[in-house]
Design a protein around this motif. Structure first.
Motif, PDB file in Angstrom:
ATOM      1  N   LEU A 133      -3.829  -3.409  -6.940  1.00 29.11           N
ATOM      2  CA  LEU A 133      -4.795  -3.303  -7.371  1.00 29.11           C
ATOM      3  C   LEU A 133      -4.734  -3.111  -8.616  1.00 29.11           C
ATOM      4  O   LEU A 133      -5.504  -3.593  -9.872  1.00 29.11           O
ATOM      5  N   ASN A 147     -15.805  -1.294  -4.498  1.00 27.95           N
ATOM      6  CA  ASN A 147     -15.896  -1.595  -5.323  1.00 27.95           C
ATOM      7  C   ASN A 147     -15.466  -3.248  -5.706  1.00 27.95           C
ATOM      8  O   ASN A 147     -14.269  -2.887  -4.393  1.00 27.95           O
ATOM      9  N   ARG A 166     -16.360   6.016 -17.867  1.00 25.23           N
ATOM     10  CA  ARG A 166     -16.589   5.421 -15.973  1.00 25.23           C
ATOM     11  C   ARG A 166     -15.807   4.080 -16.426  1.00 25.23           C
ATOM     12  O   ARG A 166     -16.096   3.263 -15.482  1.00 25.23           O
ATOM     13  N   LYS A 215     -19.495   2.600  -1.025  1.00 28.51           N
ATOM     14  CA  LYS A 215     -18.402   3.599  -2.563  1.00 28.51           C
ATOM     15  C   LYS A 215     -17.884   2.440  -3.080  1.00 28.51           C
ATOM     16  O   LYS A 215     -17.364   1.817  -3.401  1.00 28.51           O
ATOM     17  N   LYS A 258       1.277  -2.318  -7.378  1.00 28.36           N
ATOM     18  CA  LYS A 258       0.306  -1.852  -6.019  1.00 28.36           C
ATOM     19  C   LYS A 258      -0.902  -2.871  -6.400  1.00 28.36           C
ATOM     20  O   LYS A 258      -0.902  -3.470  -7.712  1.00 28.36           O
ATOM     21  N   LEU A 295     -18.322   0.579 -14.792  1.00 27.60           N
ATOM     22  CA  LEU A 295     -18.476   1.126 -13.693  1.00 27.60           C
ATOM     23  C   LEU A 295     -20.261   1.719 -14.274  1.00 27.60           C
ATOM     24  O   LEU A 295     -20.308   2.581 -13.936  1.00 27.60           O
ATOM     25  N   ASP A 308     -21.098   2.237   2.724  1.00 26.91           N
ATOM     26  CA  ASP A 308     -20.462   3.925   2.489  1.00 26.91           C
ATOM     27  C   ASP A 308     -20.961   4.000   1.289  1.00 26.91           C
ATOM     28  O   ASP A 308     -21.090   4.618   0.696  1.00 26.91           O
ATOM     29  N   LEU A 322     -13.721  -3.134  -8.002  1.00 25.12           N
ATOM     30  CA  LEU A 322     -12.302  -2.753  -8.951  1.00 25.12           C
ATOM     31  C   LEU A 322     -11.062  -3.942  -8.940  1.00 25.12           C
ATOM     32  O   LEU A 322      -9.959  -3.701  -9.777  1.00 25.12           O
ATOM     33  N   ASP A 345     -22.467   1.534 -11.770  1.00 26.12           N
ATOM     34  CA  ASP A 345     -22.082   3.053 -10.557  1.00 26.12           C
ATOM     35  C   ASP A 345     -21.258   2.328 -10.080  1.00 26.12           C
ATOM     36  O   ASP A 345     -20.280   1.788  -9.999  1.00 26.12           O
ATOM     37  N   GLN A 346     -21.335   2.817  -8.570  1.00 28.44           N
ATOM     38  CA  GLN A 346     -20.121   2.884  -7.689  1.00 28.44           C
ATOM     39  C   GLN A 346     -19.990   1.992  -6.859  1.00 28.44           C
ATOM     40  O   GLN A 346     -18.577   1.412  -6.657  1.00 28.44           O
ATOM     41  N   TRP A 351      -7.901   5.234 -17.640  1.00 22.40           N
ATOM     42  CA  TRP A 351      -9.230   5.562 -16.998  1.00 22.40           C
ATOM     43  C   TRP A 351      -9.796   7.009 -17.881  1.00 22.40           C
ATOM     44  O   TRP A 351      -9.202   7.570 -17.901  1.00 22.40           O
ATOM     45  N   ASP A 408     -11.721  -2.478   6.228  1.00 23.14           N
ATOM     46  CA  ASP A 408     -12.207  -1.155   5.915  1.00 23.14           C
ATOM     47  C   ASP A 408     -13.906  -1.421   7.391  1.00 23.14           C
ATOM     48  O   ASP A 408     -13.546  -0.733   7.848  1.00 23.14           O
ATOM     49  N   GLN A 409     -14.276  -2.130   6.242  1.00 27.46           N
ATOM     50  CA  GLN A 409     -15.527  -1.734   6.620  1.00 27.46           C
ATOM     51  C   GLN A 409     -16.281  -3.140   6.323  1.00 27.46           C
ATOM     52  O   GLN A 409     -16.056  -4.341   5.707  1.00 27.46           O
ATOM     53  N   ASP A 426       1.094  -1.347   0.020  1.00 26.20           N
ATOM     54  CA  ASP A 426       0.150  -0.006   0.031  1.00 26.20           C
ATOM     55  C   ASP A 426       1.027   1.541   0.533  1.00 26.20           C
ATOM     56  O   ASP A 426       0.672   2.257  -1.176  1.00 26.20           O
TER      57      ASP A 426
END
Lengths: 207, 720
Positions: free
Chosen positions: B126, B715, B611, B713, B124, B652, B711, B717, B654-655, B606, B229-230, B116
């Motif tokens: 990702l 996804n 999106r 938000k 990364k 995407l 949240d 990805l 949506d989010q 990107w 995180d969540q 990170d």
């Protein structure tokens, strides 16, 4: 008798001196900060923090000064130093005062400064953390205007990123403005920032 | 006025108490340059000042007697002066540079990190999983890094002239004994693990730490997420299956579950594989994974467990048989890993853990059956002490247990049992020494004792790094590495020794803003490689440690995500020169898995308006050697070069909803991996051959990924 009076006078003046020392010091630091002497302000807050090790506020302000100057900073080394310092001090503040919504908002701001600097690198990893921080802050202090406003501003930012409607968050900003009007805390030097910014965002919403 | 003297005394003492002493001086760094902005103050008071541009400070204080003057400045070690305040004038203070993990030198030889915030990260997590052509398999994505070669029909990691078996995989520091899915010959495998659970990936292509052993070429270190995180739920629907994952958090505890069902039958019905295969029952698997974490004040406990059940039934063309050869496989794999880290006072850290794996294969080849079972475990404990930013020491010990058994049953009732039990002890000690922010050294030694062949080995490892400027640095590494012969050998012969290699690495790294350049030259010296005298290792082969070999080359990596907005790309090139005399080779030669040149380019763009993230990967490998029995020369011919262009598109919706398309080998280039020759010549005295090609040239993938979180938000990805 006279002796006694002098003695009492001397001692009380010393006592108030000691009490005032914190007030004076903090006031001095705020003066320096408003005069754009960020480094001197940060250093003085740090000195106060080192002397008042169980008060979270001077630690909080070291973090706040260093974070706010980091927005717009382009030099990666300087930015890293400032944000690392902010993180170090907010971590101590957190250990002094856990479950403090103001500190959580501050922590999220440090993350936001990283994301603002390099969204591609830090966006993915820190966004989730921020969402969690704001949620926790809101649970702890649902009527704190800074919490309500900062969360709304954060949500707006990511909605904008995804090309979505930001108007639902304008309601939150307006609510934050109402809260700002009525918010009070008896602790001296308790954070009070955010109102101007909320007004600006609210104006943008109205446009 | 009788009281006057007393009054005077009071006044005097009052004055004395408020008497101001001036504290002053100059602060400089090691090269006597002024330090601006240092915080100078008397400990425990507010009295102090910041240094000006010339490094000068001056402030008044009413404190008296013995005091401590503190000089603190970022990136320098704090300095303390103790003495009577009255002496604190015109001080000349020189600060010592602190060892800075952010701007200082790092030990990077041979290592690619994907973390990170790690400074040495070139990728990364990702980046790794959104690489086109990888289709979510991060092992495939690692094959775009220099030092690796794409061996299309295998799918595992081949590093710097090493066989895939020379690479080991670790999760949270603990060995994974079967990191890849079981598969048939010539059908590439995938890593068993979902990238979803890992936050840090370190891929070492050589010269790695003394903490790791039993890997001649490379180690891949995967670290599971410490604290999620969540809470969230991930749902995926794909053209090849479906999956669901969920993370639940209670205070300091959390549990992540992930399960996936894959079935290639619908895909095969739609787009059948045509090249030399007939699927009786296409690959089908069910995977379950769980991670439990519990965080204490000073400790962190993590459990990881994974279960995998896979089945396939295939018939493959074989030049030695009239008919297609049938191969059936059922694989059951259970892996369990527990790790615990505890932070003691005074910078002591204890890391301990255990992994346990059980793997069973039920194989049918034509009419014969092979049943194998492997139970293996790894126990490890290490203690790290950080003495200062300049020195730390790690001491550890580990124990590996492997029990393997195999039963071969032929149609006529003949059975043959093979197997072995191995116990391996290892201890290691290693130290990181930072002489300055420009010069650092890692020094370590590892010893191993294997009970199978009662052999003791000692491997020294050293790595040096020197920073030449703000952005560039050189690294050097040397190390000896030992590895026990693989199961394929050990099951028949236990009178052997470890195979050995020595790595010599010279690395240059440049880290600019958004730009990374790395060039690495290496030489590997192989010794004691296993040889045998039959086509394949079998029960009546004669084995020996008489093999040897070398591999040398240059790896180059360039990454840039700054020059063009929204575009990120990296380019890798590897030159490999290797020869070895091992297995059943009749002389030293370049093996089939070692192309001379490998090149890859990975791009990601990107597209804000759409999106979408669009990715493109191109891989090239020069021809791979194969042996033509019709010629007298050994392994002298080469296949045509390997080419692969893959594209992917993540949209995407949506989010939290992503639509994902990818095509592997979009141009449908006909790649040939190798040639299989007949065991006996035909009537003209010629050995006939068939090309070994992928079952299908291209592979299409469509997936829908939906995340549900509070949240709104998050996804997936980062899981694509």
């Amino acid at each position: 008798m006279k002796k006694l009076i002098i003695l009492t006078l001397l001692f009380t003046s010393f006592a108030t001196n000691a009490q005032d020392k914190y007030t004076k010091g903090m006031e001095k630091a705020f003066q320096l900060w408003s005069a754009q002497k960020n480094l001197d302000a940060s250093n003085l807050f740090e000195r106060i923090a080192m002397a008042e090790q169980d008060n979270w506020l001077p630690y909080y302000y070291v973090a706040l000064v260093n974070t706010t100057v980091s927005f717009g900073e382009k030099d990666v080394e300087k930015l890293t130093q400032q944000l690392e310092k902010a993180k170090e001090f907010i971590d101590i503040a957190k250990s002094i005062s856990p479950e403090n919504a103001e500190i959580l908002v501050m922590e999220a701001m440090i993350n936001t400064a990283w994301i603002a600097f390099d969204g591609a690198t830090y966006g993915m990893t820190l966004s989730g953390k921020n969402a969690q921080l704001y949620q926790k802050a809101l649970a702890l202090a649902p009527d704190n205007p800074r919490v309500v406003f900062s969360k709304a501003e954060w949500d707006m930012g990511s909605a904008r990123f995804f090309g979505q409607d930001t108007t639902p968050y304008c309601k939150d900003v307006d609510r934050a403005l109402q809260l700002f009007a009525n918010f009070s805390n008896d602790t001296p030097f308790y954070p009070s920032w955010g109102k101007d910014r909320a007004e600006r965002v609210s104006k943008q919403c109205a446009e | 006025m009788k009281n006057q003297p007393i009054y005077l005394i009071f006044l005097l003492s009052f004055n004395c108490l408020l008497a101001q002493t001036i504290v002053s001086g100059t602060v400089t760094d090691g090269s006597k340059s002024a330090i601006f902005g240092a915080n100078v103050y008397l400990e425990g008071t507010y009295d102090g000042a910041s240094t000006d541009e010339s490094g000068n400070f001056s402030f008044e204080t009413s404190e008296t007697g013995t005091q401590t003057l503190v000089i603190s400045m970022l990136s320098f070690e704090p300095h303390y002066e103790v003495g009577d305040v009255s002496y604190f004038t015109n001080l000349q203070i020189q600060l010592v540079e602190a060892i800075n993990s952010l701007t200082g030198v790092t030990l990077t030889a041979g290592t690619f990190e994907a973390g990170d915030n790690s400074k040495v990260s070139v990728l990364k997590p990702l980046d790794i999983v959104t690489t086109a052509g990888a289709a979510g398999d991060f092992v495939a994505a690692l094959q775009t890094l220099p030092g690796t070669t794409t061996v299309n029909e295998d799918g595992r990691l081949f590093v710097r002239g090493g066989d895939a078996g020379e690479t080991q995989v670790f999760i949270d520091g603990l060995r994974v004994f079967q990191p890849f899915n079981a598969t048939a010959n010539n059908i590439p495998t995938r890593g068993r693990f979902s990238p979803f659970l890992f936050k840090g990936i370190t891929f070492s292509t050589g010269g790695y730490s003394a903490e790791y052993g039993q890997a001649l070429s490379s180690v891949l270190l995967l670290n599971t997420t410490d604290v999620p995180d969540q809470e969230k739920t991930d749902i995926s629907a794909m053209s090849v299956g479906a999956g669901i994952g969920h993370t639940e958090i209670w205070g300091d505890q959390s549990l992540s579950l992930n399960t996936q069902y894959i079935n290639l039958a619908p895909y095969e019905n739609l787009i059948p594989s045509t090249q030399g295969v007939r699927w009786n029952s296409p690959y089908e698997s069910i995977v379950g994974e769980a991670v439990f974490r519990s965080k204490g004040d000073k400790g962190l406990l993590k459990f990881y467990t994974g279960f995998n059940l896979a089945h396939l039934d295939i018939a493959q063309e074989d030049v030695n048989f009239e008919d297609f050869v049938r191969f059936q496989l059922t694989n059951k794999n259970l892996y369990f890993n527990a790790s615990y880290r505890y932070f003691f006072d005074k910078e002591w850290t204890l890391t301990t853990g255990a992994s346990l794996s059980w793997d069973a294969n039920d194989v049918g080849i034509i009419e014969d059956a092979i049943d194998t079972e492997e139970t293996a475990s790894h126990l490890k404990a290490k203690i790290k002490k950080t003495f200062s930013g300049r020195l730390n020491l790690t001491v550890g010990t580990e124990y590996f247990v492997t029990d393997y058994s195999e039963t071969f049953t032929s149609t006529d009732g003949f059975t043959f049992d093979a197997g072995y039990n191995d116990r391996l002890w290892a201890t290691f000690i290693e130290s990181d020494i930072f002489f300055s922010n420009d010069f650092a050294m890692k020094l370590g030694v590892r010893s191993e004792y294997s009970t199978v062949f009662e052999d003791f080995t000692l491997s020294p490892r050293v790595s040096l790094a020197y920073k030449t400027g703000k952005k560039g640095q050189f690294s050097l590494a040397y190390g000896d590495f030992y590895q026990n012969p693989l199961t394929a050998i050990l099951r028949y012969d236990r009178s052997l020794q470890s195979e050995k290699t020595s790595h010599y690495i010279l690395n240059y790294q440049f880290l600019g803003e958004g730009k990374t350049f790395r060039a690495e030259a290496y030489y590997k010296d192989y010794d004691d490689l296993i040889k045998f005298d039959t086509e394949m290792p079998q029960f009546n082969s004669t084995f020996s440690n008489s093999g040897s070999g070398y591999a040398g080359g240059v790896d180059v990596f360039w990454r840039d995500n700054k020059s063009i907005q929204n575009l990120d790309y990296w380019v890798s090139y590897s030159y490999l020169n290797t020869e070895r005399d091992f297995r059943n080779f009749r002389e030293a030669a370049t093996p089939n898995f070692a192309p001379e040149h490998s090149f890859s380019i990975v791009t990601k763009y990107w597209w804000n308006k759409l999106r979408s993230q669009v990715g493109l990967s191109y891989l090239y490998g020069s021809g791979r050697p194969y042996d033509n029995p019709n010629s007298t020369e050994f392994l002298a011919e080469k296949t045509k070069p390997f080419n692969n262009l893959s594209v992917n598109w993540a949209y995407l919706i949506d989010q939290q909803k992503i639509l994902y398309f990818s095509v592997n080998n979009v141009l449908g280039i006909n790649n040939i991996n190798n040639y299989q020759y007949a065991n006996t010549p035909n009537s003209d005295g010629v050995f006939e051959r068939q090309a070994l090609r992928p079952a299908a040239d291209s592979f299409f993938f469509v997936g829908f990924f939906w995340t549900i979180s509070a949240d709104k938000k998050s996804n997936q990805l980062d899981n694509l």
